[in-house]
Structure formats: structure tokens, C-alpha cells
Motif scaffolding. Structure first.
Motif, PDB file in Angstrom:
ATOM      1  N   GLY A  53     -19.315   7.127  90.480  1.00  0.00           N
ATOM      2  CA  GLY A  53     -19.531   8.471  89.972  1.00  0.00           C
ATOM      3  C   GLY A  53     -18.611   9.510  90.587  1.00  0.00           C
ATOM      4  N   GLU A  54     -18.221   9.333  91.845  1.00  0.00           N
ATOM      5  CA  GLU A  54     -17.349  10.307  92.508  1.00  0.00           C
ATOM      6  C   GLU A  54     -15.969  10.333  91.850  1.00  0.00           C
ATOM      7  N   GLY A  55     -15.373   9.159  91.684  1.00  0.00           N
ATOM      8  CA  GLY A  55     -14.075   9.083  91.042  1.00  0.00           C
ATOM      9  C   GLY A  55     -14.135   9.459  89.577  1.00  0.00           C
ATOM     10  N   GLU A  56     -15.235   9.091  88.932  1.00  0.00           N
ATOM     11  CA  GLU A  56     -15.390   9.399  87.510  1.00  0.00           C
ATOM     12  C   GLU A  56     -15.480  10.910  87.278  1.00  0.00           C
ATOM     13  N   LEU A  57     -16.094  11.618  88.218  1.00  0.00           N
ATOM     14  CA  LEU A  57     -16.129  13.084  88.134  1.00  0.00           C
ATOM     15  C   LEU A  57     -14.712  13.656  88.253  1.00  0.00           C
ATOM     16  N   SER A  58     -13.910  13.070  89.127  1.00  0.00           N
ATOM     17  CA  SER A  58     -12.517  13.491  89.245  1.00  0.00           C
ATOM     18  C   SER A  58     -11.738  13.197  87.964  1.00  0.00           C
ATOM     19  N   ASP A  59     -12.031  12.044  87.340  1.00  0.00           N
ATOM     20  CA  ASP A  59     -11.396  11.708  86.059  1.00  0.00           C
ATOM     21  C   ASP A  59     -11.729  12.762  85.010  1.00  0.00           C
ATOM     22  N   ALA A  60     -13.009  13.143  84.952  1.00  0.00           N
ATOM     23  CA  ALA A  60     -13.447  14.129  83.960  1.00  0.00           C
ATOM     24  C   ALA A  60     -12.761  15.470  84.200  1.00  0.00           C
TER      25      ALA A  60
END
Length: 222
Positions: free
Chosen positions: A78-85
Motif C-alpha cells: 500500500g505504501e508504494g501503491e500510494l506513491s504510484d497513485a
């Protein structure tokens, strides 16, 4: 529906982008469900959201989180995915610098990521969250929730119980100046398999009310 490749924190991110024909159209970013449970940008609920925003005159982007499809990297809890978003939103804004409004929409895990992005990006003016997994993830960061929006839930969802979403709605609804619309789709499961039409209808109706000017322009350019 042009394919795009944008630069993400861990390499390229694969997406699909539709540019509105309306000048200064609002923009919207779509976020897909959990990458480790088969979630992709081609998920039927995500695609339905994408089409609804497109019908209402938005420029719309959906993309694969890191490690999904042709997107580089690996799942990051979720941490990296938030950065992706955030990177995807940056790309969308760079192509639409005069956008009238900025919206975000997500399904399940994507709804959780979307609500976190909402807290970090004050330019986001509205949201749509489908089956936000309030039974799995902590949503206490929504204190206060900075924007009004729509939450949609199926009453036969066995992955995200309706009771958990109801508690989240109750918490958000007590915040001054914020209006949370809550739509329960009778008979719908978590994936809305036989109820995608009802999902699309609920989103269309909400957007037509929330963005009347954009909706009017979209209807005249169809």
C-alpha cells in the motif's frame, strides 16, 4: 482508448487514458483492487467507473499499480501503491493544467489508496469509493475527510461487510461541511458481477448532480 506509459517511483507504469473533447474538462483518476488478488486496471468495476466519468465529460486515467501487467516494481503493502497513485495524478495534471476539477475513484483496495491520496492532495475536489475495505484497513486518517463524495456498497458483499462500511459512513457523516452520499445496491456482491448496470447508474446520477456543468457539456458533445 490510448495506451500510455508514465514514469512511476519504481519504473514505468502502464495506463489507459481518454482525453475529453471539452476544453478545461475536469480530470479523474481510477484505482484498481488488490494487486495480489487479481486486481488490475481492467477490472470490470474499475472499467465501469472509467466509462462513467468519461460519459460525464472528464479526462480519465486508469493504470496498473507496480508489479501488475506491464508496470514495473513489486507489491509494497500500500505504501508504494500510494506513491504510484500520486505519480499518476501528477501525470494527469501535467496534461490538463487548466482542469476545472480533480476527482479520484477506487474499488476495494483502490478505494483505500484513493482516500489516502485524498488526504494528501488538497486539489482533489470529490471522490467515489466502491466497497472501501473498512474491515481490513484503518480509515482513521480521514480526520477530517477533506471532500464530499459517494460510497457504494453491495448488500451481498461477503468480502467487505456492509456493517463495516456503515460505521465508516457514520463517522464521516458527522463532519461539518462534508456530505457523504451512500448507495447500497441490492443483491450485489463485492465484485458487482450481475449488477454493473446498477453501479454505473448510481455513479452517473451522482456525477450529474455533483458536476452539472461538466455533465451538460458532455451531453452536448456526444
Amino acid at each position: 482508448m490510448p495506451e500510455i506509459i508514465l514514469n512511476g517511483p519504481e519504473g514505468r507504469l502502464e495506463g489507459r487514458y481518454q482525453q475529453s473533447s471539452t476544453p478545461n474538462a475536469p480530470i479523474a483518476l481510477m484505482l484498481h483492487p488488490h494487486p495480489q488478488h487479481g486486481g488490475t486496471m481492467n477490472n470490470k468495476v474499475v472499467y465501469s467507473l472509467y466509462q462513467s466519468f468519461q460519459r460525464q465529460g472528464f479526462s480519465v486515467l486508469r493504470f496498473n499499480f507496480r508489479g501488475v501487467g506491464r508496470s514495473q516494481g513489486k507489491f509494497d503493502r500500500g505504501e508504494g501503491e500510494l506513491s504510484d497513485a500520486a505519480a499518476a495524478l501528477d501525470w494527469l495534471q501535467s496534461w490538463n493544467q487548466n482542469a476545472a476539477q480533480c476527482w479520484i475513484a477506487g474499488f476495494s483496495f483502490g478505494a483505500w489508496i484513493g482516500m489516502q491520496l485524498l488526504m494528501r492532495r488538497p486539489e482533489i475536489s470529490g471522490f467515489i469509493s466502491v466497497a472501501p475495505p473498512a474491515n481490513v484497513y484503518d480509515f482513521s486518517f480521514l480526520a477530517p475527510c477533506p471532500s464530499s463524495g459517494l460510497i457504494i456498497q453491495g448488500d451481498q458483499d461477503t468480502v467487505v461487510p456492509q456493517e463495516a462500511v456503515g460505521k465508516l459512513i457514520q463517522k464521516l457523516s458527522h463532519q461539518r461541511g462534508i456530505k457523504i452520499d451512500y448507495k447500497v445496491v441490492p443483491g450485489a456482491s463485492h465484485f458487482f458481477n450481475e449488477h454493473l448496470d446498477q453501479l454505473a447508474e448510481a455513479v452517473d446520477q451522482y456525477l450529474e448532480t455533483a458536476i452539472p456543468e461538466a455533465a451538460a457539456k458532455a451531453r452536448t458533445t456526444r
